[in-house]
Motif scaffolding. Structure first.
Motif, PDB file in Angstrom:
ATOM      1  N   UNK A  17       1.381   2.323  -0.008  1.00 11.48           N
ATOM      2  CA  UNK A  17       0.474   1.238   0.378  1.00 11.48           C
ATOM      3  C   UNK A  17      -0.108   0.100  -0.629  1.00 11.48           C
ATOM      4  N   UNK A  18      -0.068   0.623  -2.030  1.00  9.43           N
ATOM      5  CA  UNK A  18      -0.465  -0.169  -3.000  1.00  9.43           C
ATOM      6  C   UNK A  18       0.318  -1.377  -3.352  1.00  9.43           C
ATOM      7  N   UNK A  19      -0.243  -2.403  -3.761  1.00 11.35           N
ATOM      8  CA  UNK A  19       0.500  -3.600  -3.933  1.00 11.35           C
ATOM      9  C   UNK A  19       1.014  -3.437  -5.324  1.00 11.35           C
ATOM     10  N   UNK A  20       2.335  -3.941  -5.382  1.00 19.51           N
ATOM     11  CA  UNK A  20       3.366  -3.992  -6.510  1.00 19.51           C
ATOM     12  C   UNK A  20       2.780  -4.479  -7.628  1.00 19.51           C
ATOM     13  N   UNK A  21       2.427  -3.542  -8.788  1.00 22.63           N
ATOM     14  CA  UNK A  21       1.857  -4.128  -9.954  1.00 22.63           C
ATOM     15  C   UNK A  21       2.222  -5.342 -10.525  1.00 22.63           C
ATOM     16  N   UNK A  22       3.813  -5.294 -10.480  1.00 22.09           N
ATOM     17  CA  UNK A  22       4.590  -6.134 -11.164  1.00 22.09           C
ATOM     18  C   UNK A  22       4.952  -7.663 -10.366  1.00 22.09           C
ATOM     19  N   UNK A  23       4.387  -7.293  -9.201  1.00 21.49           N
ATOM     20  CA  UNK A  23       4.639  -8.703  -8.209  1.00 21.49           C
ATOM     21  C   UNK A  23       4.030  -9.993  -8.738  1.00 21.49           C
ATOM     22  N   UNK A  24       4.648 -10.930  -8.685  1.00 20.91           N
ATOM     23  CA  UNK A  24       3.976 -12.272  -8.812  1.00 20.91           C
ATOM     24  C   UNK A  24       2.787 -12.620  -8.000  1.00 20.91           C
TER      25      UNK A  24
END
Length: 311
Positions: A17-24
């Motif tokens: 459920x954590x947001x992708x840390x590499x996401x823009x």
């Protein structure tokens, strides 16, 4: 053993459920001119594109998030983008997209007996304390040939303006067209809007080149155009999503949309290839510097147009 397994599964689920840390990370406030990205997010298109939309209550929060390194890209007005670049020496900003041009979506409403902006002298005018609010107020004063000392300016967030107007706290407000229907029930009438400032109130998608690579820029632009197309092609299904996501009724959505030229491929070709964006940046930068709305100016690297935009 069972308890340990349960905790392990819960931990895995939480990780998922954590947001992708590499996401823009793209910041924006709830404005109909940014609707395609909000629609894309609502449809679940952003995560597969490696994009995370970060919502702020107002543009001031977006600007603060960008300056503090919490964002990689942002949805802003052109004047806000200039102010951002001028205030942050570590940013290398690039405008990659025109999201919309205001052709009546930003307006000034006043109560009788005021019927013209030349009659604002001595009146109390409410305006949001943002770069765009300051710019619009300055341009209204120019058009009315008034000095700011001739008005009583009241700092008012957009969401407080209707109540303040109804209570008589202010005689006029600079606001969004979406506020018009409620303001009109309280005796307001539109006496000025962005149609009198052609090509000046423009929203853009801006990135920091230090943080956003060319492939990410391409995906971000593609997501915008795909979502805008989906909205236009099936409004009966997508409008309800936008009503809920942006807090708009069917009436206020239509009123606002009627004052917007949305940034499709044709609009972006005109602004990038036709040189209109470069001209607007130069003209607005000079104006904002003269009016002390901008501390300094810096070069903007602009994409060369549709060959890169893929529109």
């Amino acid at each position: 053993m069972i308890r340990a397994l349960t905790l392990a599964l819960l931990f895995v689920a939480l990780l998922g459920c954590q947001p992708d840390p590499e996401a823009l990370r793209v910041g924006g406030n709830r404005w109909l001119g940014y609707a395609p990205l909000y629609l894309a997010d609502d449809l679940g298109w952003t995560a597969p594109s490696g994009i995370r939309l970060v919502e702020y209550p107002n543009a001031t929060g977006v600007l603060r998030g960008f300056r503090n390194g919490m964002l990689d890209a942002a949805l802003l007005t052109l004047d806000e983008t200039l102010a951002l670049q001028g205030s942050a020496t570590d940013l290398d900003l690039e405008i990659i997209l025109i999201t919309n041009v205001s052709v009546g979506a930003d307006a000034l409403f006043a109560r009788a007996p005021v019927t013209s902006i030349t009659e604002l002298a001595g009146r109390r005018i409410g305006v949001e304390n943002t770069a765009l609010g300051a710019y619009l107020l300055s341009r209204v004063l120019d058009q009315a040939q008034l000095d700011i000392s001739e008005l009583h300016v009241v700092s008012l967030p957009i969401h407080e303006q209707v109540e303040a107007f109804g209570a008589g706290t202010v005689d006029a407000v600079i606001t969004f067209a979406s506020e018009g229907p409620l303001l009109e029930t309280k005796g307001a009438r539109r006496i000025f809007d962005s149609r009198q400032l052609p090509g000046e109130i423009v929203d853009v998608l801006v990135v920091d080149r230090h943080r956003v690579n060319p492939e990410q820029r391409r995906r971000l632009r593609a997501l915008w155009f795909d979502a805008l197309h989906a909205w236009r092609e099936n409004r009966s299904a997508t409008d309800p999503r936008l009503h809920a996501r942006l807090g708009l009724t069917a009436e206020t959505l239509e009123v606002t949309l009627g004052g917007l030229l949305m940034g499709d491929g044709s609009v972006n070709r005109d602004w990038f290839d036709g040189g209109q964006l470069t001209q607007s940046i130069e003209r607005m930068s000079q104006y904002m510097t003269e009016k002390h709305l901008l501390n300094g100016t810096r070069h903007y690297g602009l994409l060369p147009g549709c060959e890169v935009l893929g529109c």
